[in-house]
Design an enzyme around this catalytic site. Structure first.
Site, short mmCIF file in Angstrom:
data_model
loop_
_atom_site.label_atom_id
_atom_site.label_comp_id
_atom_site.label_asym_id
_atom_site.label_seq_id
_atom_site.Cartn_x
_atom_site.Cartn_y
_atom_site.Cartn_z
N ASP A 177 -16.37 0.45 -4.66
CA ASP A 177 -15.76 0.30 -3.76
C ASP A 177 -16.42 0.79 -2.45
O ASP A 177 -17.23 1.85 -2.65
CB ASP A 177 -14.21 0.85 -3.93
CG ASP A 177 -13.45 0.00 -4.75
OD1 ASP A 177 -13.63 -1.08 -5.06
OD2 ASP A 177 -12.55 0.39 -5.41
N ASP B 196 -9.37 0.52 -8.36
CA ASP B 196 -8.34 1.53 -8.26
C ASP B 196 -7.15 0.72 -8.18
O ASP B 196 -6.01 1.31 -8.64
CB ASP B 196 -8.43 2.15 -6.98
CG ASP B 196 -8.45 1.71 -5.74
OD1 ASP B 196 -8.64 0.43 -5.61
OD2 ASP B 196 -8.74 2.23 -4.73
N ASP C 298 -7.51 -4.85 -10.53
CA ASP C 298 -8.93 -4.54 -10.61
C ASP C 298 -8.95 -4.42 -12.30
O ASP C 298 -10.28 -4.36 -12.66
CB ASP C 298 -9.36 -2.98 -10.15
CG ASP C 298 -9.50 -3.23 -8.68
OD1 ASP C 298 -9.61 -4.50 -8.18
OD2 ASP C 298 -9.21 -2.21 -7.87
#
Ligand code: ADP
Ligand code: MG
Length: 910
Positions: free
Chosen positions: A334, A646, A650
């Protein structure tokens, strides 16, 4: 006082909510009072599952013997006993039992360490207590608590729901139903409805996959439905990894081979010597060929790796990840918060066709908003309604708070939103006043799949309410129909010029948020995604900087140098993401920085996608569902993928990835799906976990390469001497001494080996690599052969000297072997290269020396006892040695240096 036990289980989903509040003496708006909570905690205990203890200790201990190798040893002892060789039998059994005890404790310790880590992650629950919303550890919940659920949360206790909004809960752990269940507050349920159909209940252990809800806790801890089941399921930590499985497989095959050789030895032995001696020879062969100490070393090494990773902010949830990390070839990370600081500060505002710059740093509300190119603060300029509406939206359409901590300002909530509060403060807004002037009536929280957030507020204009919206331009601009100008009137919307401005701001690496509003009729009480589909008025843009984490930049460089590709996956704008990726040096293998958007990817066929994911390093505006496709595409190219995540959505990608990495600050759903959790959210911690993973694997391989050649040398000795019809140079008991006591002293330091300096300088090990590569087999054979020469040569030589008795010849053969082993240990340990590097001026600390020193000293003391303690002389049939004889043994072991050097040449320890 809560009156719970009198309520039969079947009633909770059936009772009217008001009755439930009555029974549990709670209140939907205020929750429980503080002193009541303390009282209930005393009465009901902590809200945690006390799983049934695993197998009892004694059973686990007995099960240690349930390995073919140990069973054979026990049988060997029995044969000795039958032959009347009681001392022999006792020692074999004694050593076997010692082995079981040692591995029992090591295993228990490793299990404890791993399960302690898993539970060290605390789950939080949002509750209403004493009239205000707070976060508490979920263990603190009591029956009667009012619990707020939001998507991504784990349901902390059994709840009766009394408010829901599109709430969906995945209860598969409890009901086996894999599809998330839609919840509501319908109380007309059948009394006999099975758990899966009690739609007005949320059960502990479920995961909120969508929407929000509020419920009252009716059962906690082991009284919950999950608690009732899990008290039947025993606690278990799995200690196997791909390597241990491969090794077990190898041991099984090896065992058959060893049994075959033992039979041969026995048959040959019978032809030459007494029955007893033939038995001794074949038992010695078995004992010598089996690496008794190795399984324990492997367990310890893995456990130490897990602990080291935890120290570096990476909590391993599934043990195999320790190993898989070492072979990772791609890390998909990310952007926000992992590669960057997640410390947002608004720097640019665009409103009413004018551009403003904002000064100031961090969250401190000190700074000025001034028209670009001028130094004049806005309050001295002509008022711009678009600007003030844009700032107002940032303040109202916001779920976070700015707080003054001891010496700095902090955000409670989302940093993206925190930055907006700060910019509003810089313009002179007072958050408390503003929120009371425009009370919030309803909201749609931010979810990355929609990319916007909206709130409904009372308006100053009569007969109207206003929806304030903020989010990604791609989501909002198409719904806008006009733009607010500085005078407060509507101008036609010029999409292209706005998009050009967004690109320009994003190109500087700033995160751009778009602001809009919509007036609706006063009769509207709540809002839905459908209310936002059209007719929005564009208010402006705010661009925030989010600096890259310096440690992450270094880690990206280290990973790329180690042949691991780094890819940035983000929901953010393509230009913003690319700018940050360039700044961080994230490039592909041919040093290009190629970016794709989620929309690009969704148009691709599988083979184009596989190309794109290989070449590209930035994937922007990616929907969570696309992460799964990315992982699969990379895996189709044979990559071993680590993927961070997170959010709720996901989870599938984290499960599919070879190493799913959740963030400590992430949702419970993502944590439950992950193999590893980063407690500090930092990319640098992934880098060090990979490094540690590589080191663990190296240490495992080192232990194998260290132990097997001794077994090789011993079994060759027995086999060859039997075939030649010579006396046995070592006896079975002596071999046990070597393989157990001496091996434990000398291999445990290998588990503590520090990582080598070169650990991140070579490409990842191929995932399909066997632990015995051709070179390692060569190494093991070469050193085995040398060990045989040492034992056999020393034994035969001493026997020919005038002073050479049989016990002395055996003793000296063994001492020479151990001396050689010490040199070999040093040759594969990190100590020498680290010391040499130090002497050449490296600043790295030389690590691992104490463990090695303790191991070597321990081994030396053991060997002195072996030859010079009378009782050992009796039991192990050894003979005392004089200093001269020790010197001879040491001298004989010196050629090990050459052998070790040659082995290191063709099979370099990495
Ligand atoms: P990432 O975490 O990968 O940067 P997100 O999914 O959090 O991406 O955000 C994607 C986009 O959604 C952002 O670029 C921004 O435009 C918008 N966004 C992010 N957070 C919020 C929020 N709290 N409210 C409204 N919009 C947001
Ligand atoms: Mg985000």
């Amino acid at each position: 006082m809560a009156n719970i036990d009198s309520v039969p289980q079947t009633m909770w989903h059936q009772l009217p909510v008001s009755k439930i509040f009555e029974r549990l003496a709670s209140n939907p708006d205020r929750g429980l009072a503080v002193d009541e909570i303390a009282k209930r905690q005393r009465e009901f205990g902590l809200n945690e599952l006390i799983a049934k203890k695993g197998k009892p200790g004694w059973l686990k201990f007995i099960l240690q013997f349930n390995q073919p190798l140990l069973i054979i040893l026990v049988c060997a002892g029995a044969i000795k006993a039958l032959l009347g060789e009681w001392v022999n039998a006792a020692v074999i059994w004694g050593v076997t039992t010692t082995n079981a005890i040692v591995s029992y404790f090591q295993e228990a310790q490793a299990e404890d360490a791993i399960s302690a880590l898993a539970t060290s992650i605390v789950t939080e629950a949002t509750v209403i207590r004493d009239g205000s919303k707070t976060k508490v550890q979920s263990t603190q919940l009591v029956p009667g608590d009012i619990v707020l659920l939001a998507s991504g949360d784990k349901v902390p206790a059994d709840l009766r729901l009394f408010k829901t909004r599109d709430l969906q809960i995945d209860e598969s752990a409890l009901t086996g139903e894999s599809v998330a269940v839609e919840k509501n507050i319908d109380s007309e349920l059948e009394p006999e409805a099975p758990l899966a159909e009690r739609t007005n209940m949320a059960y502990a252990g479920g995961f909120v996959t969508f929407g929000q809800g509020i419920g009252i806790a009716i059962a906690t801890g082991n009284h919950t439905e999950t608690g009732k089941i899990s008290s039947l399921i025993e606690q278990r930590t799995d200690l196997t990894t791909p390597l241990t499985r491969k090794f077990n497989q190898f041991s099984q095959n090896w065992l058959f081979f060893v049994l075959g050789m033992a039979t041969l030895t026995f048959a040959v032995g019978l032809g030459q010597r007494s029955f007893k001696d033939a038995v001794e020879a074949s038992i010695a062969l078995i004992v010598g060929a089996i690496p008794e100490g190795l399984p324990a070393v492997i367990t310890v090494t893995l456990a130490i790796g897990v602990r080291r990773m935890a120290r570096n902010h990476a909590i391993i949830r599934k043990l195999p990840a320790v190993e898989t990390l070492g072979s990772a070839t791609v890390i998909c990370s990310d952007k926000t918060g992992t590669l960057t600081e997640n410390q947002m500060t608004v720097q640019v505002i665009d409103a009413g066709g004018l551009t403003y710059t904002v000064t100031g740093q961090g969250y401190e509300p000190e700074g000025q908003i001034s028209l670009e190119g001028t130094e004049d603060p806005t309050d001295r300029l002509v008022p711009n309604t678009a600007l003030s509406e844009c700032l107002l939206t940032g303040l109202l359409c916001n779920d976070s708070q700015l707080q003054r901590a001891a010496d700095k300002w902090e955000i409670v909530g989302d940093p993206t939103e925190g930055a907006l509060i700060v910019s509003a403060l810089k313009a002179g807004f007072d958050p408390a006043e503003t929120t009371s002037e425009y009370p919030r009536l309803d909201s749609i929280p931010f979810e990355s799949q929609f990319q916007y957030m909206a709130t409904l507020h009372a308006s100053r204009e009569r007969g109207q309410k206003t929806i304030y919206i903020k989010g990604a331009a791609e989501a909002l601009l198409p719904r806008c129909v006009a733009r607010l100008n500085p005078a407060g009137n509507l101008d036609p919307l010029d999409r292209e010029s706005i998009e050009a401005r967004i690109d320009a701001i994003a190109q500087q690496g700033l995160r751009v948020l778009t602001f809009a509003k919509k007036s609706v009729s006063a009769s509207i009480q709540s809002i839905d995604h459908a209310d936002l589909e059209a007719d929005l008025v564009f208010l402006g843009l705010q661009g925030s900087i989010d600096p890259p984490r310096p440690a992450a930049i270094a880690a990206v460089r280290a990973c790329q140098a180690a042949g691991i590709q780094v890819k940035m996956i983000t929901g953010d704008h393509l230009k913003t993401a690319s700018a940050i990726a360039r700044r961080m040096g994230i490039r592909n293998q041919v040093k290009q920085s190629i970016a794709y958007s989620g929309a690009d990817l969704s148009r691709m066929n599988p083979s184009d996608l596989a190309n794109a994911v290989t070449q590209g390093v930035v994937f922007a505006r990616v929907a969570p569902e696309q992460k799964l496709r990315l992982v699969e595409a990379l895996q189709s190219r044979g990559e071993i993928v680590a993927m961070t995540g997170d959010g709720v959505n996901d989870a599938p990608a984290l499960k599919q990835a070879d190493i799913g990495i959740a963030m400590g600050s992430g949702t419970e759903v993502s944590k439950a799906a992950a193999d590893m959790i980063l407690t500090d959210d930092n990319f640098a911690s992934i880098g060090s976990a990979v490094e540690e993973g590589r080191a663990v694997y190296q240490n495992l391989i080192k232990a194998i390469c260290f132990i097997l050649p001794v077994n090789g040398g011993e079994s060759m000795t027995i086999l060859i001497s039997t075939l030649l019809g010579r006396e046995l140079p070592i006896l079975s008991l002596q071999i046990l001494w070597l393989n157990m006591l001496n091996s434990i002293a000398m291999t445990v330091p290998l588990a503590f080996e520090p990582k080598s300096t070169g650990v991140m300088k070579h490409p990842p090990r191929p995932a399909t690599e066997q632990f015995l590569t051709a070179n390692r087999i060569k190494r093991i054979l070469a050193v085995s052969l040398y060990n045989w020469t040492l034992i056999f040569g020393m034994f035969e030589w001493v026997q020919q000297t005038p002073w050479g008795t049989l016990p002395l010849a055996r003793t000296m053969a063994i001492q020479a072997l151990v001396m050689g082993r010490m040199i070999y240990l040093l040759s594969i340990s990190q100590l020498l290269p680290a010391t040499i590097a130090k002497l050449r001026g490296s600043t790295d600390r030389v690590q691992g020396a104490p463990a090695l020193a303790i191991g070597l000293v321990g081994a030396i003391v053991l060997q002195i006892v072996f030859s010079n303690a009378p009782i050992i002389n009796n039991v192990f049939e050894t003979a005392p040695m004089s200093l001269e004889l020790w010197a001879i043994c040491i001298g004989a072991s010196l050629p090990t240096i050459a052998i070790a050097a040659i082995a290191n040449r063709f099979d370099p320890p990495k």
